[in-house]
Every structure is written in C-alpha cells, then in structure tokens.
Design an enzyme around this catalytic site. Structure first.
Site, mmCIF file in Angstrom:
data_model
loop_
_atom_site.group_PDB
_atom_site.id
_atom_site.type_symbol
_atom_site.label_atom_id
_atom_site.label_comp_id
_atom_site.label_asym_id
_atom_site.label_seq_id
_atom_site.Cartn_x
_atom_site.Cartn_y
_atom_site.Cartn_z
ATOM 1 N N ASP A 96 -9.263 -8.080 -0.466
ATOM 2 C CA ASP A 96 -8.841 -6.509 -0.919
ATOM 3 C C ASP A 96 -8.308 -6.781 -2.485
ATOM 4 O O ASP A 96 -7.021 -6.779 -2.532
ATOM 5 C CB ASP A 96 -7.408 -6.297 0.098
ATOM 6 C CG ASP A 96 -7.011 -5.134 -0.156
ATOM 7 O OD1 ASP A 96 -7.557 -4.247 -0.896
ATOM 8 O OD2 ASP A 96 -5.909 -4.779 0.311
ATOM 9 N N CYS B 91 -11.205 -0.518 -3.368
ATOM 10 C CA CYS B 91 -10.484 0.574 -3.768
ATOM 11 C C CYS B 91 -11.155 1.409 -5.056
ATOM 12 O O CYS B 91 -10.632 2.122 -5.816
ATOM 13 C CB CYS B 91 -9.029 0.478 -4.258
ATOM 14 S SG CYS B 91 -8.858 -0.946 -5.553
ATOM 15 N N GLN C 29 0.793 -1.188 0.098
ATOM 16 C CA GLN C 29 -0.154 0.151 -0.050
ATOM 17 C C GLN C 29 1.025 1.174 0.126
ATOM 18 O O GLN C 29 1.983 1.477 0.780
ATOM 19 C CB GLN C 29 -1.021 0.070 1.259
ATOM 20 C CG GLN C 29 -2.169 -1.213 1.233
ATOM 21 C CD GLN C 29 -3.175 -0.661 0.338
ATOM 22 O OE1 GLN C 29 -3.370 0.420 -0.207
ATOM 23 N NE2 GLN C 29 -4.369 -1.427 0.420
ATOM 24 N N TYR D 194 -6.436 -12.768 -2.063
ATOM 25 C CA TYR D 194 -5.412 -11.541 -2.655
ATOM 26 C C TYR D 194 -4.442 -10.992 -1.574
ATOM 27 O O TYR D 194 -4.443 -10.087 -1.090
ATOM 28 C CB TYR D 194 -6.553 -10.453 -2.978
ATOM 29 C CG TYR D 194 -7.432 -10.755 -4.078
ATOM 30 C CD1 TYR D 194 -7.151 -10.505 -5.279
ATOM 31 C CD2 TYR D 194 -8.787 -11.240 -3.478
ATOM 32 C CE1 TYR D 194 -8.303 -10.779 -6.072
ATOM 33 C CE2 TYR D 194 -9.932 -11.565 -4.557
ATOM 34 C CZ TYR D 194 -9.661 -11.347 -5.658
ATOM 35 O OH TYR D 194 -10.535 -11.681 -6.837
#
EC number: 2.1.1.190
Length: 455
Positions: free
Chosen positions: A384, A411, A286, A315
C-alpha cells in the site's frame, strides 16, 4: 522552428468539451490545440477566456455556457473548485464513479495491458467523510484566518465549512481559530519568515469520537500555550489530546518531527475492521474509514488467504493491514521505514491481543531478503505505497522471494500501471479484475485493489 499557438492569452474562444483530465479539468479543442478548463464537463459547449498559454496546451476559464451537461451539479460553492478541495463537486456522483473507473481502464489500455476493471465502489454519503484535516493559517485583511489555498497560489481563501470533512472537525477548527485570534497569535509569513502559527491539524475518531488538535508553529515556543490549551478543551469536550508540533523548516513539509504534549495523551484511539488503533499526530491513518473498511475487505477477499500461509505487509505504517489480515493466516511480517510507525504498530498489536505479527523498521526491499535468508518466504505480499508507487528495487526484491500473490492497494492509477508492467517482466500478472474504490469522493484521487500472481 517554433510553432505559434492558435490561441492568445486574454482572448475568448467557443469550444466543446470532449473529455476530463485526471485533474478534473474539462478538455476543449480549438484548431487541434487543447485548452484545459476548470468547471467544464464533457458534452458542454462553452465560451472560454484563455488565462495561460503553454507550448502544447493552454488553460482557460468559462465565461458562458451555451450547453450544459446533464451530469452537472448546479448548487455548488465556487470556493471548493477554486481551492481544489472538491474539484469534482460540479459532477454528479454516479458520473464521478464512472470517471474514476474510466481513468483506471484507460491507463491500462494505453499501456497495452489487457486488464478488466470493475465499476468503482462508491459511498452512500459522499461528503463529510474525512477524519483528518490540516488547515493553513494566514493573516487575511489584518485578521487571522483558516481556510485553503487558491489553486496554484499562496492566497488563502477563508473557509468555515470544508464539505468533505467531518463536521465536528470543521467546528473544532473554528473554535481554535477564534482562540488564536483572542490571544493575538501571529500567523507565519513564508516571505518574511516571521510569525508563529503555520497550521492547525485536527483528527477525529469516527467510532471513538475522540479529537486530537495539533498546533503547528514555526517557532519553538507557542505564546499563551497554557491558556490556549485550556480554552480549547473547555469549548470542545471531545478533545482528548492537544499537541504543539514544531516545524522550523522553510518548505512545504507540513509537520515537524518534534512534538510537545500540551494536554491529555499523545494519541487518540479509533476502531477499524473490528480492531482498535492508537493514532499519533504524525501517524499515517486512512482518512476515510467507511471506504477503508471496504478497501481492506476487498484486498483480503481477493488474496484468498489460508490459515497455513505467511504474509508480508510492506509499507505497514501503524499496522492497519497487518493486524486486519492476522486472523486469516499463520503469520504476518510487517515492515516500514519510519521507526515511530513501527513502535505504534507494536502497541496496536498488544492492544488487540494479536501475537502472530512481527514488525520491523527497515526498507522493505532490504528486509525481505533478510527474512528469506532465515527461511521466511511469503505466500502473499500486501503493498500500500504512497502515490509515487513502488521503487524498482522493491519490485525486484519482492519478486526474488517468490510469493504466490502480490496484493497491490494503489492510490494513483498511473504508478499502479507502471508497476504492473514491471511486475509482468518478472513473471507476475494481473489474474482478476481490478477493483477501484472511491476513497476520496468529490476529488480526482482513485484507490484500487489489484492482485498479481506468479506464473
């Protein structure tokens, strides 16, 4: 019969801005025809020149403001808007947070889903946050330049201060640029397919301060590699890794699969959630560690984990979520399709002396039924995914192993809402308010945490 648009390219029209698109463009309406306008905010009254006309909408450019929004930021650098580095730079930060909340809430509402959305969690310092940069290199006016592409073009705008990146990364990019100039390294030209250097990639650990430099080339060899490497290390003492990445493909994929280590180790270390992670050039990590701490902490809290539970981290990447939740549950199973990421995850588990996590390289939708056959049934699944969201096959596979909860870190709100509807059809529903987190201030991207429970 083809209906003619009421606006013409090159002509100017006065319009009021009524909304912002998910891309951060102002929406003006002229005779019921939408005009999408860069650098325009809701409530503003503008004169706009039409630069492109489509069948159902058009694009415009502001020529004059008759009235400006109280949420407008005036001291901005046009380069950030031109290139899309910071498309919301002209909008005050509290208004950015509201815009992101409203985007998520509106998409759920349009889908007919009664879901509460909490206010977006922001940053105290909503700039200079990125710990990674991948900067294109081009020849501009006879000189090698680093910068960013102008929107919808291959024209490079030279930039020295990227505003949203760690300043040390910006400084390192300039050092590398000057060294490449000194040794007359020719930038790659995608039209002629000649030249060497394509991109410069820089990572910096927020806590460790270790820097990695990646030199991405179109050629198998990097001329003066030894001299360039020595010059970088001499001028940037925080650099602990220099890697030559070879990308021979003529497409938009940024990194190739082959790396040559020029200096140091093939990774840097950094700390997140009280853990140490080893980060390689190609690894997903990230880019905003400050907000990632908040994002993961919220996901863990909302999951209401218990010491006797089994969790799956689909993931899983290099194991950031898996290892962060390990101390709260009995066992964690991480699955990821990229074999190198699984190797990194296993190393990270050893680094942190965590032994209740197992990592497997496979497609998550294929692996979960295999685990179920061996009696491994999760209480919670964490997901994610990338912006494209979850594959329908994954959603069916996840529901088939019947976890009590699915914690969805998203996201992209549009794919989140699509996937929530699919989960609804399989008996999983949102049971608590969705929490947006501003992982990417000054941009239109939105992260959020959503918890679904089986009914």
């Amino acid at each position: 019969m083809k209906v003619k648009a009421p606006v013409q390219q090159g002509q100017a029209y006065r319009v009021k801005i009524v909304n912002l698109t998910y891309q951060g463009l102002g929406v003006g309406i002229y005779k019921d025809f939408p005009i999408f306008i860069n650098n325009a905010l809701p409530g503003e009254d503008v004169l706009t020149r039409i630069i492109r006309v489509k069948r159902h909408f058009s694009f415009g450019k502001v020529l004059k403001f008759y009235q400006q929004s109280p949420d407008r930021v005036h001291s901005i650098d046009e380069k950030y808007l031109q290139t899309g580095i910071a498309p919301l730079e002209h909008l005050k930060y509290p208004a950015q947070l509201k815009f992101k909340h409203d985007q998520v809430a509106e998409l759920f509402k349009k889908a007919g889903l009664k879901v509460q959305v909490k206010p977006t969690i922001g940053m105290k310092k909503p700039y200079q946050y990125r710990n990674k940069a991948q900067i294109p290199v081009k020849m501009v006016k006879g000189q090698l330049e680093t910068g960013f592409y102008k929107r919808h073009s291959h024209y490079l705008v030279p930039i020295t201060d990227f505003y949203i990146q760690d300043p040390k990364i910006d400084q390192t990019i300039l050092v590398v640029r000057n060294i490449l100039r000194k040794y007359q390294i020719v930038p790659y030209n995608e039209r002629t397919h000649r030249g060497v250097i394509r991109n410069v990639m820089v990572r910096r650990g927020r806590k460790s301060h270790q820097i990695m430099v990646g030199l991405v080339t179109r050629s198998k060899k990097l001329p003066h590699a030894e001299e360039i490497t020595k010059a970088i290390v001499d001028k940037c003492p925080e650099v602990k890794s220099v890697i030559h990445n070879i990308n021979l493909r003529d497409n938009n994929v940024l990194l190739g699969t082959k790396n040559r280590l020029l200096y140091g180790k093939p990774y840097i270390d950094d700390q997140l959630m009280g853990l140490t992670f080893r980060i390689s050039l190609n690894a997903f990590y990230q880019v905003n560690p400050v907000q990632t701490q908040k994002l993961y902490s919220i996901a863990i809290k909302e999951a209401q984990l218990k010491p006797n539970q089994i969790a799956i981290d689909a993931y899983c990447g290099i194991g950031t979520i898996s290892l962060s939740i390990a101390k709260y549950v009995k066992r964690v199973y991480g699955v990821e399709i990229v074999p190198q990421a699984i190797k990194d995850a296993k190393v990270n588990a050893k680094l942190n002396h965590i032994d209740n996590v197992k990592f497997v390289a496979n497609r998550a939708e294929d692996q979960m039924p295999l685990w179920a056959k061996h009696g491994i049934r999760p209480d919670v699944i964490f997901v994610d995914p990338p912006r494209k969201g979850l594959a329908e096959s994954f959603i069916k596979s996840a529901a088939s192993v019947k976890p009590k909860k699915i914690v969805y870190i998203s996201c992209k709100p549009a794919t989140l809402v699509r996937d929530v509807r699919r989960f609804n059809q399989l008996g999983y529903h949102v049971t608590q308010p969705v929490q947006p987190v501003d992982q990417f201030p000054q941009t239109v991207q939105i992260e959020s945490v959503t918890v679904l429970e089986r009914k």
